[in-house]
Scaffold this active site. Structure first.
Site, short mmCIF file in Angstrom:
data_model
loop_
_atom_site.label_atom_id
_atom_site.label_comp_id
_atom_site.label_asym_id
_atom_site.label_seq_id
_atom_site.Cartn_x
_atom_site.Cartn_y
_atom_site.Cartn_z
CB SER A 38 -0.91 0.01 1.24
OG SER A 38 -0.14 -0.11 2.42
CE LYS A 72 -3.36 -6.00 5.19
NZ LYS A 72 -2.06 -6.14 5.91
CD GLN A 111 3.33 0.77 4.05
OE1 GLN A 111 3.98 0.53 5.07
NE2 GLN A 111 2.71 -0.18 3.34
CD GLU A 132 9.28 0.62 6.78
OE1 GLU A 132 8.60 0.11 7.68
OE2 GLU A 132 8.94 0.62 5.59
CE LYS A 164 6.55 -1.14 10.46
NZ LYS A 164 5.43 -1.67 9.66
CG HIS A 179 5.69 3.33 8.98
ND1 HIS A 179 4.69 2.39 8.91
CD2 HIS A 179 6.61 2.95 8.06
CE1 HIS A 179 5.00 1.47 8.01
NE2 HIS A 179 6.15 1.80 7.47
NE ARG A 187 -1.83 -1.44 5.34
CZ ARG A 187 -1.91 -1.83 6.60
NH1 ARG A 187 -2.82 -1.30 7.40
NH2 ARG A 187 -1.09 -2.75 7.06
CG HIS A 212 7.23 3.84 2.47
ND1 HIS A 212 6.97 4.58 3.60
CD2 HIS A 212 7.14 2.54 2.86
CE1 HIS A 212 6.74 3.78 4.63
NE2 HIS A 212 6.83 2.53 4.20
#
Length: 425
Positions: A113, A307, A115, A142, A140, A117, A301, A282
């Site tokens: 997706s 979702k 998205q 990453e 989050k 964080h 998302r 991203h």
């Protein structure tokens, strides 16, 4: 250290079968999972993620005692985490055996997706308001390290690049109110616009596109795909044509397809890595990667997904920092005095990642690290040794290394190990 607190030991990871995963043994996740006791590959199932860590959503367990979770073992033996890490990450429950990072293998068969964080402050608010959706209160950030050729959308393109697409893509412009489009183009093309003006204009543009009426964006996307399939992309659009068609084939009629014009498209070779801080939009598109993040499962998302979509929180939570994709690359360096280990050290305290690659007969020693680590064998066979013990390893084996423990890797053929660690300096 007591016998029950052996400093290096194997653990059992978990697998996730999300729709976007690669199918059967084409998936690196499934290949690695074959080392899990009792695991049997379903050649029709999508294997998307292999989780390694203490996150309660899908915690790892001890290989020697599958009934015991890694977190409970570390809580009983806090010396394996180390005082410095327990103190530094008290807010994430390190004293209860929780590692400050979550380690994964991802196998991406179709795009994830669009998205972002949340940062810590936003994560706490989202968790309090929607604990059923945002299941923890941590941020989050990453890092993604390519194991195979890997493609992704990450971060906003430079504003002049977006403006270039707007000049050649009427279907994109049709989603944007005239006043917002004119303001964006004026600021994007001005040599004197301020950073604050650029961010505000980009936010207005992105919000307008992501909240466009469904009948409008579906109609315009249909026109765009029809034009591309008919051989009609203009010169300015050639570099996004294939991506647009790929995303639309996976998520027909989805507003997220238009993000191909807004976000940088990166294509990484094995051994290259990108880092995404909080608030960076991203979407991973294809490939097999190692992913490491602060221990959280919070995802906001807004497209390319079946979702829950949370467009308001995604729009409000982005940094709107624009620029070339190179700003997301993690520059590798040699680890300590090692000869065969590459260090990836993103600008956060929760984790760093080591990539060990050995040829036949080679060995590599990692000096003690003042914090815990997790490692996975991604290729080959070999052995891991430490003062007082050792064991053989093969592809898919995952093991924990306690704080302050020196380890040596060796192989008679070939061995590749990726190790995530936290080291409070």
């Amino acid at each position: 250290m007591s016998k029950s607190a052996t400093p290096v030991f194997k653990i059992i990871p978990t697998t996730q079968k999300y729709d976007w995963g690669k199918i059967g043994l084409s998936s690196k996740v499934a290949q690695c999972a074959q080392s899990i006791p009792g695991f049997q590959v379903d050649e029709n199932a999508p294997y998307a993620e292999l989780w390694m860590g203490t996150h309660p959503t899908s915690p790892s367990h001890l290989f020697s005692d599958p009934s015991q979770s890694l977190a409970s073992h570390l809580e009983a033996h806090p010396e394996l985490i180390g005082d410095a890490v327990i103190t530094r990450f008290a807010d994430t429950g390190a004293s209860k055996g929780n590692l400050p990072f979550l380690f994964k293998v991802l196998s991406i068969g179709k795009a994830l997706s669009i998205q972002t964080h949340p940062d810590k402050e936003t994560a706490k608010k989202l968790h309090e308001a929607r604990p059923d959706v945002y299941k923890d209160s941590n941020h989050k950030p990453e890092m993604a390290l390519a194991l195979t050729p890997f493609t992704a959308l990450c971060g906003f393109r430079p504003l002049p690049n977006i403006a270039r697409y707007m000049s050649s893509t009427p279907e994109l412009v049709a989603l944007i109110p005239t006043s917002i489009a004119h303001k964006f183009l004026s600021i994007a093309q001005s040599p004197t616009s301020s950073e604050a003006e650029e961010k505000a204009a980009l936010k207005d543009l992105f919000a307008a596109i992501m909240t466009a009426e469904e009948h409008t964006f579906k109609e315009q996307l249909f026109k765009l795909v029809q034009r591309y399939n008919g051989g009609g992309p203009l010169e300015n659009e050639q570099d996004v044509k294939d991506l647009v068609l790929k995303l639309d084939s996976q998520f027909p009629g989805d507003i997220g397809v238009f993000c191909a014009f807004l976000l940088n498209y990166v294509q990484l070779k094995p051994g290259e890595a990108i880092f995404l801080a909080a608030g960076e939009p991203h979407a991973y598109v294809s490939g097999d990667i190692i992913e490491c993040m602060a221990t959280s499962d919070n995802v906001i998302r807004a497209g390319l997904t079946p979702k829950l979509r949370d467009v308001p929180n995604l729009v409000s939570g982005l940094t709107y920092t624009a620029g070339e994709s190179s700003r997301h690359l993690v520059q590798p360096s040699r680890f300590s005095s090692s000869s065969h280990t590459t260090l990836y050290d993103p600008p956060i305290p929760e984790f760093s990642v080591l990539d060990v690659v050995l040829k036949s007969g080679e060995n590599e020693t990692h000096k003690p690290i003042d914090g815990p680590s997790l490692a996975i064998v991604v290729k080959g066979t070999g052995a891991v040794k430490w003062d007082g013990g050792g064991f053989d390893v093969k592809e898919g084996n995952v093991f924990f290394v306690g704080s302050g423990t020196q380890v040596t890797f060796g192989t008679e053929s070939e061995l590749a190990v990726v190790r995530a660690f936290v080291d409070v300096k």
